[in-house]
Design a protein around this motif. Structure first.
Motif, PDB file in Angstrom:
ATOM      1  N   THR A   1       0.796  -1.232   0.000  1.00 17.92           N
ATOM      2  CA  THR A   1       0.000   0.000   0.000  1.00 17.92           C
ATOM      3  C   THR A   1       0.826   1.278   0.000  1.00 17.92           C
ATOM      4  O   THR A   1       0.275   2.354  -0.219  1.00 17.92           O
ATOM      5  N   TYR A   2       2.135   1.178   0.251  1.00 17.63           N
ATOM      6  CA  TYR A   2       2.927   2.404   0.289  1.00 17.63           C
ATOM      7  C   TYR A   2       4.235   2.271  -0.494  1.00 17.63           C
ATOM      8  O   TYR A   2       4.394   2.869  -1.553  1.00 17.63           O
ATOM      9  N   TYR A   3       5.176   1.495   0.018  1.00 16.76           N
ATOM     10  CA  TYR A   3       6.517   1.470  -0.562  1.00 16.76           C
ATOM     11  C   TYR A   3       6.524   1.025  -2.024  1.00 16.76           C
ATOM     12  O   TYR A   3       7.240   1.599  -2.845  1.00 16.76           O
ATOM     13  N   LEU A   4       5.753  -0.003  -2.346  1.00 17.33           N
ATOM     14  CA  LEU A   4       5.736  -0.537  -3.706  1.00 17.33           C
ATOM     15  C   LEU A   4       4.394  -0.332  -4.389  1.00 17.33           C
ATOM     16  O   LEU A   4       4.080  -1.019  -5.365  1.00 17.33           O
ATOM     17  N   ALA A   5       3.605   0.598  -3.906  1.00 20.29           N
ATOM     18  CA  ALA A   5       2.253   0.806  -4.440  1.00 20.29           C
ATOM     19  C   ALA A   5       2.265   1.119  -5.934  1.00 20.29           C
ATOM     20  O   ALA A   5       1.390   0.663  -6.671  1.00 20.29           O
TER      21      ALA A   5
ATOM     22  N   TRP B   1       0.240  14.407   3.051  1.00 22.27           N
ATOM     23  CA  TRP B   1       0.386  14.099   4.475  1.00 22.27           C
ATOM     24  C   TRP B   1       0.696  12.627   4.712  1.00 22.27           C
ATOM     25  O   TRP B   1       1.404  12.291   5.660  1.00 22.27           O
ATOM     26  N   LEU B   2       0.170  11.739   3.876  1.00 16.25           N
ATOM     27  CA  LEU B   2       0.531  10.321   4.002  1.00 16.25           C
ATOM     28  C   LEU B   2       2.004  10.119   3.681  1.00 16.25           C
ATOM     29  O   LEU B   2       2.672   9.288   4.304  1.00 16.25           O
ATOM     30  N   HIS B   3       2.527  10.871   2.708  1.00 15.39           N
ATOM     31  CA  HIS B   3       3.959  10.789   2.401  1.00 15.39           C
ATOM     32  C   HIS B   3       4.805  11.325   3.557  1.00 15.39           C
ATOM     33  O   HIS B   3       5.852  10.754   3.878  1.00 15.39           O
ATOM     34  N   VAL B   4       4.359  12.417   4.169  1.00 14.20           N
ATOM     35  CA  VAL B   4       5.076  12.960   5.337  1.00 14.20           C
ATOM     36  C   VAL B   4       5.077  11.926   6.455  1.00 14.20           C
ATOM     37  O   VAL B   4       6.128  11.637   7.050  1.00 14.20           O
ATOM     38  N   HIS B   5       3.904  11.356   6.730  1.00 14.69           N
ATOM     39  CA  HIS B   5       3.786  10.339   7.776  1.00 14.69           C
ATOM     40  C   HIS B   5       4.656   9.122   7.448  1.00 14.69           C
ATOM     41  O   HIS B   5       5.377   8.613   8.312  1.00 14.69           O
ATOM     42  N   GLY B   6       4.607   8.674   6.198  1.00 14.70           N
ATOM     43  CA  GLY B   6       5.413   7.523   5.787  1.00 14.70           C
ATOM     44  C   GLY B   6       6.901   7.797   5.897  1.00 14.70           C
ATOM     45  O   GLY B   6       7.679   6.936   6.331  1.00 14.70           O
ATOM     46  N   ALA B   7       7.308   8.996   5.507  1.00 13.68           N
ATOM     47  CA  ALA B   7       8.730   9.358   5.594  1.00 13.68           C
ATOM     48  C   ALA B   7       9.192   9.418   7.051  1.00 13.68           C
ATOM     49  O   ALA B   7      10.283   8.931   7.394  1.00 13.68           O
ATOM     50  N   LEU B   8       8.359   9.987   7.921  1.00 12.85           N
ATOM     51  CA  LEU B   8       8.722  10.066   9.344  1.00 12.85           C
ATOM     52  C   LEU B   8       8.800   8.684   9.983  1.00 12.85           C
ATOM     53  O   LEU B   8       9.731   8.389  10.742  1.00 12.85           O
ATOM     54  N   CYS B   9       7.830   7.840   9.691  1.00  8.85           N
ATOM     55  CA  CYS B   9       7.852   6.484  10.257  1.00  8.85           C
ATOM     56  C   CYS B   9       9.031   5.689   9.717  1.00  8.85           C
ATOM     57  O   CYS B   9       9.673   4.932  10.455  1.00  8.85           O
TER      58      CYS B   9
END
Length: 154
Positions: A37-41, A54-62
Protein backbone atom coordinates in the motif's frame (compact mmCIF):
# COMPACT_ATOMS: atom_id res chain seq x y z
CA UNK A 1 39.82 -14.85 35.25
CA UNK A 2 40.55 -15.09 31.51
CA UNK A 3 37.58 -17.40 31.02
CA UNK A 4 35.17 -14.94 32.62
CA UNK A 5 36.54 -12.04 30.52
CA UNK A 6 36.18 -14.09 27.35
CA UNK A 7 32.66 -15.11 28.36
CA UNK A 8 31.73 -11.48 29.05
CA UNK A 9 33.10 -10.39 25.68
CA UNK A 10 31.18 -13.17 23.93
CA UNK A 11 28.00 -12.10 25.73
CA UNK A 12 28.48 -8.50 24.55
CA UNK A 13 29.06 -9.61 20.95
CA UNK A 14 26.03 -11.88 21.18
CA UNK A 15 23.84 -9.05 22.52
CA UNK A 16 25.01 -6.70 19.77
CA UNK A 17 24.12 -9.29 17.13
CA UNK A 18 20.74 -9.89 18.77
CA UNK A 19 19.76 -6.21 18.93
CA UNK A 20 21.00 -5.55 15.39
CA UNK A 21 19.05 -8.56 14.15
CA UNK A 22 15.92 -7.42 15.96
CA UNK A 23 16.17 -3.89 14.57
CA UNK A 24 16.65 -5.18 11.02
CA UNK A 25 13.79 -7.66 11.52
CA UNK A 26 11.50 -4.86 12.69
CA UNK A 27 12.41 -2.84 9.60
CA UNK A 28 11.73 -5.85 7.37
CA UNK A 29 8.32 -6.42 8.99
CA UNK A 30 7.42 -2.73 8.61
CA UNK A 31 8.50 -2.79 4.96
CA UNK A 32 6.59 -6.00 4.25
CA UNK A 33 3.50 -4.67 5.98
CA UNK A 34 3.43 -1.43 4.01
CA UNK A 35 5.01 -2.60 0.74
CA UNK A 36 1.70 -3.22 -1.03
CA UNK A 37 0.00 0.00 0.00
CA UNK A 38 2.93 2.40 0.29
CA UNK A 39 6.52 1.47 -0.56
CA UNK A 40 5.74 -0.54 -3.71
CA UNK A 41 2.25 0.81 -4.44
CA UNK A 42 3.29 2.21 -7.83
CA UNK A 43 4.61 -1.17 -8.96
CA UNK A 44 1.35 -3.05 -8.34
CA UNK A 45 -1.18 -3.97 -11.01
CA UNK A 46 -3.94 -3.49 -8.46
CA UNK A 47 -5.53 -0.08 -7.91
CA UNK A 48 -3.18 2.15 -5.97
CA UNK A 49 -4.34 3.82 -2.78
CA UNK A 50 -4.72 7.58 -2.61
CA UNK A 51 -1.41 8.82 -1.23
CA UNK A 52 -1.85 12.38 -0.08
CA UNK A 53 1.10 14.63 0.77
CA UNK A 54 0.39 14.10 4.48
CA UNK A 55 0.53 10.32 4.00
CA UNK A 56 3.96 10.79 2.40
CA UNK A 57 5.08 12.96 5.34
CA UNK A 58 3.79 10.34 7.78
CA UNK A 59 5.41 7.52 5.79
CA UNK A 60 8.73 9.36 5.59
CA UNK A 61 8.72 10.07 9.34
CA UNK A 62 7.85 6.48 10.26
CA UNK A 63 10.50 5.20 7.85
CA UNK A 64 13.03 7.58 9.37
CA UNK A 65 12.10 6.30 12.82
CA UNK A 66 12.80 2.69 11.82
CA UNK A 67 16.06 3.61 10.08
CA UNK A 68 17.04 5.60 13.17
CA UNK A 69 16.47 2.48 15.27
CA UNK A 70 18.93 0.50 13.16
CA UNK A 71 21.49 3.32 13.17
CA UNK A 72 21.20 3.74 16.96
CA UNK A 73 21.70 0.03 17.58
CA UNK A 74 24.76 -0.04 15.33
CA UNK A 75 26.22 3.07 16.99
CA UNK A 76 26.09 1.39 20.39
CA UNK A 77 27.53 -1.80 18.91
CA UNK A 78 30.41 0.26 17.50
CA UNK A 79 30.99 2.00 20.84
CA UNK A 80 29.94 5.43 19.54
CA UNK A 81 27.92 6.46 22.59
CA UNK A 82 28.40 10.21 22.10
CA UNK A 83 27.07 10.09 18.53
CA UNK A 84 24.27 7.80 19.74
CA UNK A 85 23.28 10.38 22.38
CA UNK A 86 23.38 13.25 19.90
CA UNK A 87 21.29 11.33 17.41
CA UNK A 88 18.92 10.36 20.24
CA UNK A 89 18.12 14.03 20.76
CA UNK A 90 17.22 14.32 17.08
CA UNK A 91 15.17 11.15 17.51
CA UNK A 92 12.94 12.90 20.03
CA UNK A 93 12.13 15.48 17.35
CA UNK A 94 11.40 12.74 14.80
CA UNK A 95 9.19 10.99 17.37
CA UNK A 96 7.21 14.15 18.11
CA UNK A 97 6.73 14.86 14.39
CA UNK A 98 5.68 11.24 13.83
CA UNK A 99 3.15 11.53 16.63
CA UNK A 100 1.53 14.66 15.20
CA UNK A 101 1.61 13.37 11.62
CA UNK A 102 0.00 10.13 12.79
CA UNK A 103 -2.81 12.00 14.49
CA UNK A 104 -3.32 14.25 11.47
CA UNK A 105 -3.45 11.29 9.07
CA UNK A 106 -5.85 9.43 11.35
CA UNK A 107 -8.22 12.38 11.54
CA UNK A 108 -8.07 13.17 7.83
CA UNK A 109 -8.16 9.64 6.49
CA UNK A 110 -9.60 9.13 3.03
CA UNK A 111 -11.52 6.15 4.40
CA UNK A 112 -14.04 8.41 6.12
CA UNK A 113 -17.37 7.40 4.68
CA UNK A 114 -19.75 7.33 7.59
CA UNK A 115 -23.08 5.79 6.59
CA UNK A 116 -26.05 4.30 8.39
CA UNK A 117 -24.98 0.86 7.12
CA UNK A 118 -21.58 0.94 8.81
CA UNK A 119 -22.55 2.93 11.91
CA UNK A 120 -21.31 1.40 15.17
CA UNK A 121 -19.27 -1.31 13.41
CA UNK A 122 -15.51 -1.55 12.79
CA UNK A 123 -16.24 -0.48 9.21
CA UNK A 124 -17.41 2.86 10.61
CA UNK A 125 -14.37 5.13 10.24
CA UNK A 126 -15.17 6.88 13.50
CA UNK A 127 -15.21 3.57 15.40
CA UNK A 128 -12.08 2.42 13.54
CA UNK A 129 -10.20 5.49 14.85
CA UNK A 130 -9.63 3.59 18.10
CA UNK A 131 -6.84 1.65 16.36
CA UNK A 132 -4.66 4.54 15.15
CA UNK A 133 -5.32 6.47 18.37
CA UNK A 134 -4.25 3.49 20.46
CA UNK A 135 -1.12 3.11 18.32
CA UNK A 136 -0.28 6.81 18.71
CA UNK A 137 -0.86 6.71 22.48
CA UNK A 138 1.34 3.63 22.86
CA UNK A 139 4.03 5.17 20.65
CA UNK A 140 4.02 8.34 22.77
CA UNK A 141 4.09 6.28 25.97
CA UNK A 142 7.05 4.15 24.87
CA UNK A 143 9.03 7.13 23.57
CA UNK A 144 8.38 9.00 26.83
CA UNK A 145 9.46 5.99 28.89
CA UNK A 146 12.60 5.67 26.76
CA UNK A 147 13.49 9.32 27.22
CA UNK A 148 12.85 9.08 30.97
CA UNK A 149 14.97 5.93 31.25
CA UNK A 150 17.79 7.64 29.39
CA UNK A 151 17.56 10.66 31.69
CA UNK A 152 17.83 8.39 34.74
CA UNK A 153 20.85 6.56 33.28
CA UNK A 154 22.70 9.78 32.40
Amino acid sequence: MAISVAAAQERIVSERRFFTGMAVSMAAVAFAGFAHTYYLAGFQDAPTPVLTPWLHVHGALCSAWVVLLIVQVRLIAAGQRSVHALLGSAGVIVAAATLFAGLYVAFHSQRRVHTAANADTLADPYVFLIFPFTAVILFALFVTLGVMAQAVMS
